[in-house]
Design an enzyme around this catalytic site. Structure first.
Site, PDB file in Angstrom:
ATOM      1  CE1 TYR A   1       0.576   1.663   4.251  1.00  9.24           C
ATOM      2  CE2 TYR A   1       1.536  -0.736   4.183  1.00  9.24           C
ATOM      3  CZ  TYR A   1       1.380   0.528   4.619  1.00  9.24           C
ATOM      4  OH  TYR A   1       1.683   0.699   6.053  1.00  9.24           O
TER       5      TYR A   1
ATOM      6  CB  SER B   1       4.077   0.469  10.506  1.00  7.25           C
ATOM      7  OG  SER B   1       4.816  -0.819  10.722  1.00  7.25           O
ATOM      8  CE  LYS B   2      -2.976  -1.918   5.437  1.00  8.02           C
ATOM      9  NZ  LYS B   2      -3.803  -0.850   5.573  1.00  8.02           N
ATOM     10  CB  SER B   3       3.727  -3.868  10.684  1.00 10.16           C
ATOM     11  OG  SER B   3       5.052  -3.943  11.387  1.00 10.16           O
TER      12      SER B   3
ATOM     13  CG  ASP C   1      -5.903   1.888   5.700  1.00 12.26           C
ATOM     14  OD1 ASP C   1      -6.193   0.557   5.283  1.00 12.26           O
ATOM     15  OD2 ASP C   1      -5.158   1.121   6.368  1.00 12.26           O
TER      16      ASP C   1
END
Length: 513
Positions: A14, A285-287, A295
């Site tokens: 993303y 961070s997406k994680s 989003d």
């Protein structure tokens, strides 16, 4: 000299907000100088490439309004603009470096490299390639090449002296050469590494200014050694400080959260004796659950608000102004306003920006954007969305809040009678019961069920009870909505519900006393 900047993302997922901010600054600087903005896809790390990620890049750039002058989808004089399609471009330059002694063939196996890495760890040292293959003779190298042995090409970093570069934000940066590793330029599959490809491509595409995250600061001295070895002038470097967030941190490998400790290093416990997660400042961070650009848009943030807020995370305009259109940013942006300190992404600040942009929308545009969200909770055939939009626009921070704000209209929530008690409105349980019992026959007698008629009839009736307005209207709103905060007051809610539903709720409320 024409300014030429580039945004060079890898298609590995993303579009995170740090990436988008880099693209934004790169775009704005080119536009502010009347230059060219180039999009280049750096896909040399094929193992990490995510299917569809290139489309995400295109869509995100298009949605953000960052139009590029050259790129894979629009063409240009320096194409192709996808690194995997430029595979044959890099090897000649690598061989040129080999011939000049600035690079060399390396035939070391994965096993040997792993043994050397473990040995370095055992000594408590960071692993650095030992130039083993640099000591091979020309005859040995040729024999291995003729035999088809797998190889990479490594940069030959000097063992003495210093390597450095000048950066717009950080000034002159210099390191000892003996601290640098002989990084790989050409991998075993024949593709260049990022470190090599971006140097070659930036030169061939005439890039004058390289803007990227400061995680590349440690690599930039190696890049400049390559520029020097090839006899090229390096670009102007602008290493951007990161976008940070304050939140919890979960270790990807262990799956465990970082826990809070006190000044003595002891775990901090909550009232139940359980360890408390630490609030740390970390890169987005997406994680770790931080939102991407996609989003935010999916949650109901406006593109203009996100862009406006994002540009201020690391850049300060001249003066006190905060709100800019993209066109105005193209004129106002400069390198002098870039910050030397990391910026913290604040969701509340973004919500404030978004709310301000929502208030500036025309009523028609707000209704258009709000309708899909209202439909998640309400039947458009039953409720007046236009009137709802008029009531909601000034109260909306993010569009995803709307279903929760109006769901009470479709289904009244359960509530306790103590909601009728309100000191400010001088409402008690006794006065609320009196007000509701008096309101029922009054509302039953109203046939023209409009806000105006409801207002006029009720306001004329309240004085006959010897009550203050709040003593009557507060319990009426609670009775038909079931909650303390609503878009609009008793008249607006009654109108939206309709006569039958209003009376049904009112009768049910009276029965609860």
């Amino acid at each position: 000299m024409e300014v030429r900047t580039r945004f060079a993302p890898s298609p590995t997922g993303y579009m995170h907000l740090g990436n988008l901010r880099t693209a934004l600054y790169t775009y704005l600087y080119a536009r502010s100088k009347g230059g060219k903005f180039i999009l280049r896809i750096e896909d040399t790390d094929q193992e990490r490439e995510v299917p569809g990620a290139v489309d995400v890049i295109y869509n995100s750039m298009r949605t953000a309004g960052l139009s590029h002058d050259e790129g894979p989808d629009v063409g240009g004089p320096c194409g192709p603009y996808v690194q995997s399609q430029r595979k044959d471009t890099y090897m000649p330059y690598a061989k040129q470096l080999v011939e000049s002694g600035h690079a060399y063939y390396c035939f070391c196996t994965k096993e040997r490299l792993e043994e050397a890495r473990k040995a370095a760890e055992a000594r408590g040292e960071s692993f650095k390639y030992d130039k083993h293959c640099l000591r091979l003779s020309k005859e040995e190298i040729q024999a291995k090449l003729d035999a088809g042995e797998e190889y990479v090409i490594r940069q030959n970093i000097p063992t003495e002296g210093k390597a450095g570069f000048d950066d717009v934000i950080y000034g002159h940066v210099e390191v000892d050469c003996d601290t640098l590793d002989d990084n790989v330029l050409i991998k075993a599959d024949g593709l260049p590494t990022y470190n090599f490809a971006n140097v070659i491509d930036d030169h061939l595409m005439g890039i004058t200014h390289v803007m990227r995250g400061n995680e590349y600061l440690s690599s930039a001295p190696k890049y400049n050694l390559l520029y020097e070895a090839l006899g090229w002038t390096p670009p102007t470097y602008v290493h951007l400080t990161p976008v940070m967030v304050e939140g919890t941190y979960k270790n990807k490998k262990t799956g465990e959260y970082q826990m809070a400790v006190d000044a003595d290093g002891n775990p901090v416990l909550d009232e139940n004796g359980q360890p408390v997660k630490a609030i740390v400042k970390r890169k987005m961070s997406k994680s770790q659950g931080d939102p991407s650009f996609e989003d935010l848009l999916a949650e109901g943030y406006l593109v203009e608000a996100v862009i406006n807020y994002l540009v201020l995370l690391g850049w300060s305009p001249k003066g006190e102004r905060e709100f800019f259109t993209l066109k105005e940013l193209e004129e106002a942006f400069d390198l002098e306003g870039l910050s030397k300190s990391p910026s913290v992404f604040d969701m509340q600040k973004l919500n404030w920006f978004n709310a301000e942009y929502i208030r500036k929308l025309s009523p028609e545009r707000y209704l258009e954007l709000a309708t899909p969200w209202l439909e998640k909770a309400l039947d458009p055939a039953r409720f007046d969305f236009k009137r709802l939009a008029e009531l909601l626009q000034g109260r909306t921070e993010v569009f995803n809040q709307l279903p929760g704000m109006v769901r009470f209209l479709a289904q009244q929530p359960e509530f306790a009678n103590d909601l009728y008690v309100n000191k400010k409105q001088k409402s008690t349980l006794e006065s609320a019961k009196t007000a509701l019992e008096a309101a029922l026959p009054l509302l039953e007698g109203i046939d023209d069920w409009t806000e105006t008629e409801l207002h006029d009839r009720v306001m004329a009736f309240i004085p006959t009870l010897g009550m203050k307005n709040g003593q009557f209207l507060w319990p009426l709103r609670i009775a038909i909505s079931g909650q303390m905060s609503t878009p609009g007051g008793a008249f607006e809610i009654a109108y939206l519900l309709g006569k039958d539903e209003t009376l049904r709720r009112l009768k049910g409320a009276i029965e609860k006393f």
